[in-house]
Design an enzyme around this catalytic site. Structure first.
Site, PDB file in Angstrom:
ATOM      1  N   SER A  78      34.862  40.237  34.255  1.00 43.79           N
ATOM      2  CA  SER A  78      33.856  40.724  35.445  1.00 43.79           C
ATOM      3  C   SER A  78      33.316  39.345  36.240  1.00 43.79           C
ATOM      4  CB  SER A  78      32.841  41.273  34.704  1.00 43.79           C
ATOM      5  OG  SER A  78      31.650  41.504  35.535  1.00 43.79           O
ATOM      6  N   GLY A  79      33.439  39.466  37.507  1.00 43.30           N
ATOM      7  CA  GLY A  79      32.794  38.289  38.142  1.00 43.30           C
ATOM      8  C   GLY A  79      31.065  38.353  38.098  1.00 43.30           C
ATOM      9  N   LEU A  80      30.431  39.564  37.818  1.00 48.34           N
ATOM     10  CA  LEU A  80      29.004  39.627  37.902  1.00 48.34           C
ATOM     11  C   LEU A  80      28.585  38.939  36.116  1.00 48.34           C
ATOM     12  CD1 LEU A  80      25.974  40.441  37.928  1.00 48.34           C
ATOM     13  CD2 LEU A  80      26.876  42.723  37.086  1.00 48.34           C
ATOM     14  N   ASP A 108      26.029  36.601  41.154  1.00 44.59           N
ATOM     15  CA  ASP A 108      27.110  37.171  41.700  1.00 44.59           C
ATOM     16  C   ASP A 108      27.472  37.014  43.092  1.00 44.59           C
ATOM     17  OD1 ASP A 108      29.607  38.279  41.477  1.00 44.59           O
ATOM     18  OD2 ASP A 108      28.840  40.497  41.328  1.00 44.59           O
ATOM     19  N   ASP A 123      38.581  39.741  37.754  1.00 41.68           N
ATOM     20  CA  ASP A 123      37.714  40.231  39.217  1.00 41.68           C
ATOM     21  C   ASP A 123      37.684  39.003  39.854  1.00 41.68           C
ATOM     22  OD1 ASP A 123      35.752  40.849  40.946  1.00 41.68           O
ATOM     23  OD2 ASP A 123      34.135  40.984  39.640  1.00 41.68           O
ATOM     24  N   ASP A 144      36.817  38.501  42.857  1.00 37.55           N
ATOM     25  CA  ASP A 144      35.956  38.748  44.314  1.00 37.55           C
ATOM     26  C   ASP A 144      36.722  38.990  45.596  1.00 37.55           C
ATOM     27  OD1 ASP A 144      33.710  38.368  42.809  1.00 37.55           O
ATOM     28  OD2 ASP A 144      33.209  36.388  42.674  1.00 37.55           O
ATOM     29  N   GLU A 187      38.832  42.142  46.530  1.00 34.70           N
ATOM     30  CA  GLU A 187      38.108  43.257  47.318  1.00 34.70           C
ATOM     31  C   GLU A 187      37.997  42.768  48.802  1.00 34.70           C
ATOM     32  OE1 GLU A 187      33.569  42.130  46.489  1.00 34.70           O
ATOM     33  OE2 GLU A 187      34.660  42.195  44.812  1.00 34.70           O
ATOM     34  N   LYS A 195      30.875  36.738  48.903  1.00 36.83           N
ATOM     35  CA  LYS A 195      30.662  38.141  48.783  1.00 36.83           C
ATOM     36  C   LYS A 195      29.549  38.442  47.875  1.00 36.83           C
ATOM     37  CE  LYS A 195      30.995  39.458  44.770  1.00 36.83           C
ATOM     38  NZ  LYS A 195      31.095  40.703  43.696  1.00 36.83           N
ATOM     39  N   ASN A 207      27.100  40.828  45.306  1.00 37.42           N
ATOM     40  CA  ASN A 207      27.567  41.948  44.454  1.00 37.42           C
ATOM     41  C   ASN A 207      27.322  43.420  45.025  1.00 37.42           C
ATOM     42  OD1 ASN A 207      26.489  44.308  42.548  1.00 37.42           O
ATOM     43  ND2 ASN A 207      27.245  42.652  41.219  1.00 37.42           N
ATOM     44  N   SER A 208      28.194  44.096  44.747  1.00 41.71           N
ATOM     45  CA  SER A 208      28.185  45.489  45.605  1.00 41.71           C
ATOM     46  C   SER A 208      26.987  46.276  45.441  1.00 41.71           C
ATOM     47  CB  SER A 208      29.454  46.395  44.947  1.00 41.71           C
ATOM     48  OG  SER A 208      30.767  45.782  45.408  1.00 41.71           O
ATOM     49  N   ARG A 216      40.723  46.176  45.863  1.00 40.08           N
ATOM     50  CA  ARG A 216      39.554  46.998  45.617  1.00 40.08           C
ATOM     51  C   ARG A 216      39.100  47.226  46.974  1.00 40.08           C
ATOM     52  NH1 ARG A 216      34.419  44.595  42.194  1.00 40.08           N
ATOM     53  NH2 ARG A 216      32.919  45.340  43.509  1.00 40.08           N
ATOM     54  N   HIS A 260      35.697  51.999  44.690  1.00 37.55           N
ATOM     55  CA  HIS A 260      34.417  51.463  44.282  1.00 37.55           C
ATOM     56  C   HIS A 260      33.461  52.457  45.136  1.00 37.55           C
ATOM     57  CE1 HIS A 260      31.879  49.519  41.593  1.00 37.55           C
ATOM     58  NE2 HIS A 260      31.455  48.561  42.216  1.00 37.55           N
TER      59      HIS A 260
END
Length: 309
Positions: free
Chosen positions: A61-63, A73, A100, A102, A129, A135, A137-138, A172, A203
């Protein structure tokens, strides 16, 4: 558990077997036969824990990796730092790792460079993504401008042309996060399938799975569907099986467990000025040694070091 460690097997991920871990990910994780689960890991230790627990694949995971490095992130960690962490994870475990990636750390050229390095370091797949660089974080804020479909499709094609089947390529789609409708999400999914994606990650940050399930119904499994139910965590897994979703990612829970556990123990040691009472609550050193195959090292010392007289 095999007694040999990944290290003892000669960094098997790093030679000739790049396609092997990708094939494992493809057959176990990105197939429509049955629902698969990927557990988040963010370093060698959390990767080893997830493997010991019985997971069959990992999500880098990137986060979580950012958090473990003390970064946010938002592409604060460089792509080389990400790749180094993934290499540690690949050394510590035999599980396939979906990374991930990103938004690919730039344009098509940065994305293909990232993918080539990930394949070299033992990753099994990469998720990209459709956002710009850097980017965000979503789940943070509302500034989520999407990449142009044509430009992002070029990023995907560049990755496919560079690594071929050495990496599973997951596209993504952030359209629902960015506030666009289902039509936009589906149009993007079709374009990315055309560009060579192996699977689609759709997502959402809603607290219910409605838009995810509705996407799955409309998409009809043209490519395997991957989901990340971080926010809609109350939906039972049976709903995903019925929707023929391929893979569920538990996306940041090892990192969040580590934060909670470390915070608890640190607070108690401050308060109690003693470690006597916390000893039963933390892993024993023997468990740590077991996780990282110290037994293999002891056996190898007998083999390789001169005999003691």
């Amino acid at each position: 558990m095999q007694p040999q460690s990944a290290v003892a097997n000669g960094h098997h991920h790093h030679h000739s077997s790049a396609s092997r871990v990708a094939d494992t990910l493809r057959s176990e994780i990105c197939s429509n036969r049955e629902l698969s689960f990927l557990m988040e890991a963010h370093d060698g230790l959390s990767a080893a824990v997830a493997e010991q627990a019985g997971f069959k694949g990992l999500w880098a995971s990137g986060l979580s990796i950012s958090s473990s490095l003390g970064y946010r992130d938002a592409n604060e960690a460089s792509w080389t730092e990400l790749v180094d962490v993934v290499e540690r994870m690949a050394d510590a475990t035999d599980l396939p790792i979906l990374v991930d990636g990103d938004s690919g750390f730039g344009n098509f050229n940065n994305a293909r460079l990232l993918a080539r390095k990930l394949a070299q370091r033992g990753a099994a797949g990469v998720a990209l993504e459709d956002k710009g660089f850097p980017k965000m974080n979503s789940f943070v804020g509302d500034r989520h401008p999407l990449a142009d479909v044509g430009e992002f499709s070029g990023r995907l094609r560049a990755v496919k042309d560079t690594v071929g089947d050495q990496l599973v390529l997951v596209a993504r789609i952030e359209a629902l996060i960015a506030g666009h409708g289902m039509d936009e999400a589906l149009a993007r999914a079709h374009a990315y399938a055309e560009a060579g994606a192996d699977a689609i990650l759709i997502h959402s940050r809603k607290s219910v799975a409605d838009e995810i399930l509705s996407f799955a119904a409309l998409w009809q499994n043209r490519l395997p569907v991957v989901i990340v139910p971080t926010k809609y965590y109350r939906t039972p897994v049976s709903a995903y099986r019925e929707a023929s979703i391929s893979t569920v990612i538990w996306a940041n829970h090892a990192m969040r467990a580590a934060v909670a556990g470390m915070r608890d123990i640190c607070g108690r040691i401050i308060a109690e000025e003693s470690i006597a009472e916390i000893e039963p609550q933390v892993a024993t050193l023997e468990e740590v040694f077991g996780l990282l195959h110290y037994d293999e090292l002891a056996a190898s010392e007998e083999r390789y070091l001169p005999q003691r007289s």
